[in-house]
Design a protein around this motif. Structure first.
Motif, PDB file in Angstrom:
ATOM      1  N   ARG A  62     -40.580  -7.882  29.778  1.00 32.29           N
ATOM      2  CA  ARG A  62     -40.284  -9.018  30.058  1.00 32.29           C
ATOM      3  C   ARG A  62     -41.182  -9.724  31.246  1.00 32.29           C
ATOM      4  NH1 ARG A  62     -35.723  -6.931  33.861  1.00 32.29           N
ATOM      5  NH2 ARG A  62     -34.957  -9.205  34.369  1.00 32.29           N
ATOM      6  N   LEU A  63     -42.019  -9.150  32.109  1.00 34.60           N
ATOM      7  CA  LEU A  63     -43.579  -9.698  32.364  1.00 34.60           C
ATOM      8  C   LEU A  63     -44.002 -10.313  31.195  1.00 34.60           C
ATOM      9  CD1 LEU A  63     -44.898  -6.773  34.341  1.00 34.60           C
ATOM     10  CD2 LEU A  63     -43.888  -8.668  35.058  1.00 34.60           C
ATOM     11  N   SER A  78     -33.916  -9.184  28.674  1.00 35.59           N
ATOM     12  CA  SER A  78     -33.921  -8.138  28.531  1.00 35.59           C
ATOM     13  C   SER A  78     -35.320  -7.144  28.040  1.00 35.59           C
ATOM     14  CB  SER A  78     -32.581  -7.731  27.507  1.00 35.59           C
ATOM     15  OG  SER A  78     -32.111  -8.363  26.459  1.00 35.59           O
ATOM     16  N   GLY A  79     -34.816  -5.879  28.368  1.00 35.45           N
ATOM     17  CA  GLY A  79     -36.366  -4.814  27.289  1.00 35.45           C
ATOM     18  C   GLY A  79     -36.578  -4.482  28.849  1.00 35.45           C
ATOM     19  N   VAL A 100     -40.259 -17.340  36.324  1.00 33.40           N
ATOM     20  CA  VAL A 100     -39.080 -16.621  36.513  1.00 33.40           C
ATOM     21  C   VAL A 100     -37.730 -16.325  36.196  1.00 33.40           C
ATOM     22  CG1 VAL A 100     -37.893 -16.492  39.097  1.00 33.40           C
ATOM     23  CG2 VAL A 100     -40.536 -16.396  38.529  1.00 33.40           C
ATOM     24  N   SER A 101     -37.729 -18.051  35.707  1.00 31.09           N
ATOM     25  CA  SER A 101     -36.381 -17.680  34.667  1.00 31.09           C
ATOM     26  C   SER A 101     -36.306 -16.717  33.575  1.00 31.09           C
ATOM     27  CB  SER A 101     -36.251 -19.383  34.075  1.00 31.09           C
ATOM     28  OG  SER A 101     -34.977 -19.339  33.515  1.00 31.09           O
ATOM     29  N   ALA A 102     -37.553 -16.844  32.825  1.00 30.48           N
ATOM     30  CA  ALA A 102     -38.259 -16.145  31.429  1.00 30.48           C
ATOM     31  C   ALA A 102     -37.966 -14.537  32.116  1.00 30.48           C
ATOM     32  CB  ALA A 102     -38.938 -16.493  30.858  1.00 30.48           C
ATOM     33  N   PHE A 103     -38.156 -13.780  32.592  1.00 32.04           N
ATOM     34  CA  PHE A 103     -38.158 -12.491  33.627  1.00 32.04           C
ATOM     35  C   PHE A 103     -36.530 -12.699  33.740  1.00 32.04           C
ATOM     36  CE2 PHE A 103     -38.423  -9.437  36.552  1.00 32.04           C
ATOM     37  CZ  PHE A 103     -38.705  -8.424  35.827  1.00 32.04           C
ATOM     38  N   ALA A 111     -45.628 -10.522  39.757  1.00 33.19           N
ATOM     39  CA  ALA A 111     -44.836  -9.117  40.258  1.00 33.19           C
ATOM     40  C   ALA A 111     -43.613  -8.856  40.345  1.00 33.19           C
ATOM     41  CB  ALA A 111     -45.925  -8.480  42.053  1.00 33.19           C
ATOM     42  N   ALA A 112     -43.419  -7.668  39.648  1.00 37.73           N
ATOM     43  CA  ALA A 112     -41.530  -7.280  39.352  1.00 37.73           C
ATOM     44  C   ALA A 112     -41.999  -5.594  39.656  1.00 37.73           C
ATOM     45  CB  ALA A 112     -41.814  -7.671  37.673  1.00 37.73           C
ATOM     46  N   ARG A 113     -40.039  -5.471  39.714  1.00 43.22           N
ATOM     47  CA  ARG A 113     -39.881  -4.687  39.821  1.00 43.22           C
ATOM     48  C   ARG A 113     -38.565  -4.507  39.063  1.00 43.22           C
ATOM     49  NH1 ARG A 113     -34.516  -3.118  42.954  1.00 43.22           N
ATOM     50  NH2 ARG A 113     -34.385  -1.027  43.497  1.00 43.22           N
ATOM     51  N   CYS A 114     -38.542  -3.191  38.331  1.00 39.64           N
ATOM     52  CA  CYS A 114     -37.594  -3.022  37.288  1.00 39.64           C
ATOM     53  C   CYS A 114     -36.429  -2.446  38.275  1.00 39.64           C
ATOM     54  CB  CYS A 114     -37.805  -1.814  36.030  1.00 39.64           C
ATOM     55  SG  CYS A 114     -36.485  -1.506  34.579  1.00 39.64           S
ATOM     56  N   ALA A 115     -35.219  -2.459  38.172  1.00 34.22           N
ATOM     57  CA  ALA A 115     -34.393  -1.696  38.801  1.00 34.22           C
ATOM     58  C   ALA A 115     -33.692  -0.467  38.030  1.00 34.22           C
ATOM     59  CB  ALA A 115     -32.866  -2.751  38.924  1.00 34.22           C
TER      60      ALA A 115
END
Length: 224
Positions: free
Chosen positions: A142-143, A136-137, A129-132, A6-10
């Protein structure tokens, strides 16, 4: 039975989840997102209601850790659950109950949180996590990079059969909601192919929703 990120794009404020499982239709049960609020993956012995409960707590101003603790405190089978949470600020929380299946691991990264159970190895989650963090992009790119990195490290202990990618942005509906509910081969590669086909059309579908007058042609008979 599941590994997820799960992630957020800044840059855009988008929130997203990508995940895969040996079980059918993981995208129907595990990922929960609320635009402008947060994202939750409820997995292992899945209780979908945890996603809804945690998002409601985030929406009421709780931070991810307190929202997660409140939800688990209200569930008598919390020892069977694995849950990851991230909010719009990129703050995260994660939990693995003592009865989480097989090899399991969780990692909180920069703007992301990953968790998995029944893993081939704990390095699967570290690789996600490292790959995310190092890709870039767009958030979706990234996910998907994280999911592919997980498979390079072995993924689950057994074969995976379903995968999903879900992202929310500025609107009340998901801007990406792609699923492979069952595949005998490689659902993550199939999901990535779906994303690559959908990516150039995504903005057009948003335009169609917001102002049909500006909608591009649907490219079907009667709408050339």
């Amino acid at each position: 039975m599941t590994f997820s990120i799960a992630a957020r794009c800044a840059e855009t404020g988008q929130l997203g989840i990508a995940l895969s499982s040996s079980s059918i239709a993981v995208g129907a049960r595990c990922p929960w997102l609320l635009p402008g609020v947060g994202a939750v993956s409820s997995q292992n012995i899945t209780l979908p209601a945890l996603g809804q409960t945690i998002l409601a707590a985030l929406n009421n101003g709780n931070d991810p850790q307190s929202a997660l603790q409140q939800a688990l405190a209200g569930n008598v089978f919390s020892e069977y659950r694995q849950v990851s949470v991230i909010n719009l600020l990129g703050e995260s929380a994660v939990f693995s109950g003592e009865k989480t299946l097989g090899i399991y691991h969780t990692v909180q990264g920069e703007g992301c949180v990953a968790a998995g159970n029944m893993l081939a190895d704990q390095s699967v989650i570290t690789a996600m996590v490292s790959a995310f963090e190092n890709t870039s992009g767009s958030l979706a790119q990234r996910l998907m990079a994280a999911m592919q990195a997980a498979m390079v490290k072995g993924g689950e202990a057994g074969p995976v059969h379903s995968a999903a990618l879900k992202i929310v942005g500025d609107h009340s509906w998901p801007i990406v909601d792609l699923r492979v509910d069952w595949s005998e081969n490689n659902p993550i590669d199939e999901l990535n192919a779906l994303w690559l086909a959908y990516e150039p059309q995504m903005e057009a579908y948003i335009t169609r929703a917001l102002d049909p007058r500006d909608a591009p042609s649907y490219g079907v008979p009667g709408d050339e």
